[in-house]
Design a protein around this motif. Structure first.
Motif, short mmCIF file in Angstrom:
data_model
loop_
_atom_site.label_atom_id
_atom_site.label_comp_id
_atom_site.label_asym_id
_atom_site.label_seq_id
_atom_site.Cartn_x
_atom_site.Cartn_y
_atom_site.Cartn_z
N ILE A 81 -7.60 1.61 2.23
CA ILE A 81 -6.00 2.05 1.85
C ILE A 81 -5.61 3.07 2.73
CG2 ILE A 81 -4.31 2.67 0.23
CD1 ILE A 81 -6.04 1.19 -1.87
N GLU A 82 -6.22 4.26 2.96
CA GLU A 82 -5.68 5.20 3.70
C GLU A 82 -5.70 4.90 5.33
OE1 GLU A 82 -3.92 7.89 2.90
OE2 GLU A 82 -4.32 7.55 0.70
N ILE A 122 0.89 -1.29 -0.24
CA ILE A 122 -0.12 0.15 -0.15
C ILE A 122 0.82 1.27 -0.15
CG2 ILE A 122 -2.04 -0.91 0.98
CD1 ILE A 122 -1.10 0.36 3.64
N ASP A 123 2.22 1.19 0.24
CA ASP A 123 2.85 2.36 0.14
C ASP A 123 2.87 2.91 -1.25
OD1 ASP A 123 4.52 0.10 -0.54
OD2 ASP A 123 6.19 0.97 0.10
N VAL A 124 3.28 2.16 -2.26
CA VAL A 124 2.99 2.63 -3.65
C VAL A 124 2.08 1.50 -4.40
CG1 VAL A 124 4.32 2.71 -5.76
CG2 VAL A 124 5.48 3.55 -3.55
N GLY A 184 1.97 3.35 9.42
CA GLY A 184 2.94 4.45 9.28
C GLY A 184 3.34 5.03 7.92
N TYR A 185 2.91 4.55 6.98
CA TYR A 185 3.20 5.30 5.34
C TYR A 185 2.94 6.39 5.42
CZ TYR A 185 4.03 -0.02 4.66
OH TYR A 185 4.73 -1.14 4.85
N ASN A 186 1.71 7.10 5.82
CA ASN A 186 1.61 8.45 5.56
C ASN A 186 2.25 9.29 6.31
OD1 ASN A 186 -0.10 8.38 3.46
ND2 ASN A 186 -2.14 8.16 4.61
N ARG A 245 -4.19 8.45 -3.88
CA ARG A 245 -2.76 8.46 -4.26
C ARG A 245 -2.05 7.09 -4.60
NH1 ARG A 245 -0.06 10.74 0.51
NH2 ARG A 245 -1.76 9.65 1.47
N LEU A 246 -1.33 6.92 -5.68
CA LEU A 246 -0.51 5.91 -5.77
C LEU A 246 0.75 5.72 -5.10
CD1 LEU A 246 -0.60 5.80 -9.73
CD2 LEU A 246 -1.97 4.38 -8.28
#
Length: 235
Positions: free
Chosen positions: A145-146, A84-86, A153-155, A122-123
Motif C-alpha cells: 500500500i505504501e 488507497i488514499d483513504v 502521488g498520494y503520500n 495509516r488509514l
C-alpha cells in the motif's frame, strides 16, 4: 525500507526471546498482552522512522525494498480498484478481504524479510500515525500500500505539508532576525546622531570661545590706543 532485525544488536536473553516472538507470524500467538505490547512498541518505532522519511524526501523517489517493482505490479494486478488514499478497514480485515490478501502475502514469503511482521498502517495517507488513523497490518501489506501511495502521488500531501511548515518557520525566523538587525541599526544611528550632536556642540562652543577671544583682543587693542592718546595729550 527494510527494518533492522532486533537480533542485529547485542541484547539480553530475554530480549532475544521477545525478538524471536516478534519475528513469528501473528497467527503463532494468541492474545498475550505482553507480546502485543512488544509488537506495538516495535511497530511504533518503524512507523516513526517511516513518517520522518516521507516528510523529508519526496515520496515519489523512495525505494522501500529491493523488490518494489514486483510488489507494486502484483499489488495492482490483484487489487486494481482498491482505494488507497483513504483505506476502508473492511478492505483489509474482513474475512473475504483476508481470503484475497492471503495468497498475495504468501507470494513474498522468503522474498521480503519478515513479510508477515506486524506493522502500523495509516488509514488516511494525508494524516500521521494517530490512534484513530492507524491499524495493524502484515508488513508486506504495508509495503504494497505504501509503495503504491508513493508511486501514485498520494503520500506527497504529507511531504508538502511538512515542507510548507518548515518554510513558514524559516520566514518567521528570518523576519525576527531582520527586526533585530533593524533595531541594532537604529540604535547605532541614534548613537551616531548623539555623537554628531555632541561634536557640533563642542564645535559651537569652540567657535564662541574664539569669537569671544577675538572680541576681547580687539577691545584690548582699542583700550591701549585710548591710553596712548591720553598719554600724548598729557605730554
Amino acid at each position: 525500507m527494510a527494518a533492522t532485525s532486533a537480533t542485529d544488536e547485542p541484547v539480553s536473553g530475554e530480549l532475544v526471546s521477545v525478538a524471536h516472538a516478534l519475528s513469528l507470524p501473528a497467527e503463532s500467538y494468541g492474545n498475550d498482552p505482553d507480546i502485543e505490547m512488544a509488537w506495538a512498541m516495535r511497530a511504533m518505532q518503524h512507523a516513526e522512522v517511516y513518517y520522518k522519511l516521507i516528510s523529508s524526501v519526496d515520496p515519489q523517489f523512495l525505494k522501500l525494498t529491493k523488490v518494489d517493482d514486483q510488489i507494486y505490479s502484483e499489488f495492482r494486478k490483484n487489487f486494481e480498484k482498491l482505494k488507497i488514499d483513504v483505506l476502508d478497514p473492511e478492505e483489509l480485515k474482513s474475512e473475504s478481504a483476508k481470503e484475497k490478501w492471503r495468497p498475495f502475502c504468501l507470494k513474498f514469503n522468503g522474498i521480503v524479510e519478515d513479510f508477515n511482521y506486524g506493522t502500523l498502517l495509516r488509514l488516511d495517507c494525508s494524516q500521521g500515525y494517530t490512534e484513530e488513523n492507524t491499524i495493524f497490518a502484515p508488513r508486506i501489506q504495508f509495503f504494497a500500500i505504501e509503495i503504491a501511495r508513493n508511486r501514485e502521488g498520494y503520500n506527497k500531501a504529507v511531504y508538502i505539508s511538512v515542507q510548507d511548515k518548515e518554510g513558514e518557520k524559516e520566514v518567521n525566523n528570518g523576519g525576527e532576525k531582520r527586526a533585530d538587525s533593524g533595531e541594532e541599526e537604529n540604535t547605532k544611528k541614534r548613537g551616531e546622531k548623539g555623537a554628531d550632536t555632541e561634536s557640533g556642540e563642542e564645535k559651537e562652543e569652540g567657535i564662541n570661545r574664539e569669537e569671544k577671544t577675538d572680541k576681547g583682543g580687539e577691545k584690548g587693542e582699542e583700550a591701549d590706543k585710548d591710553i596712548s592718546k591720553s598719554g600724548e595729550k598729557a605730554m
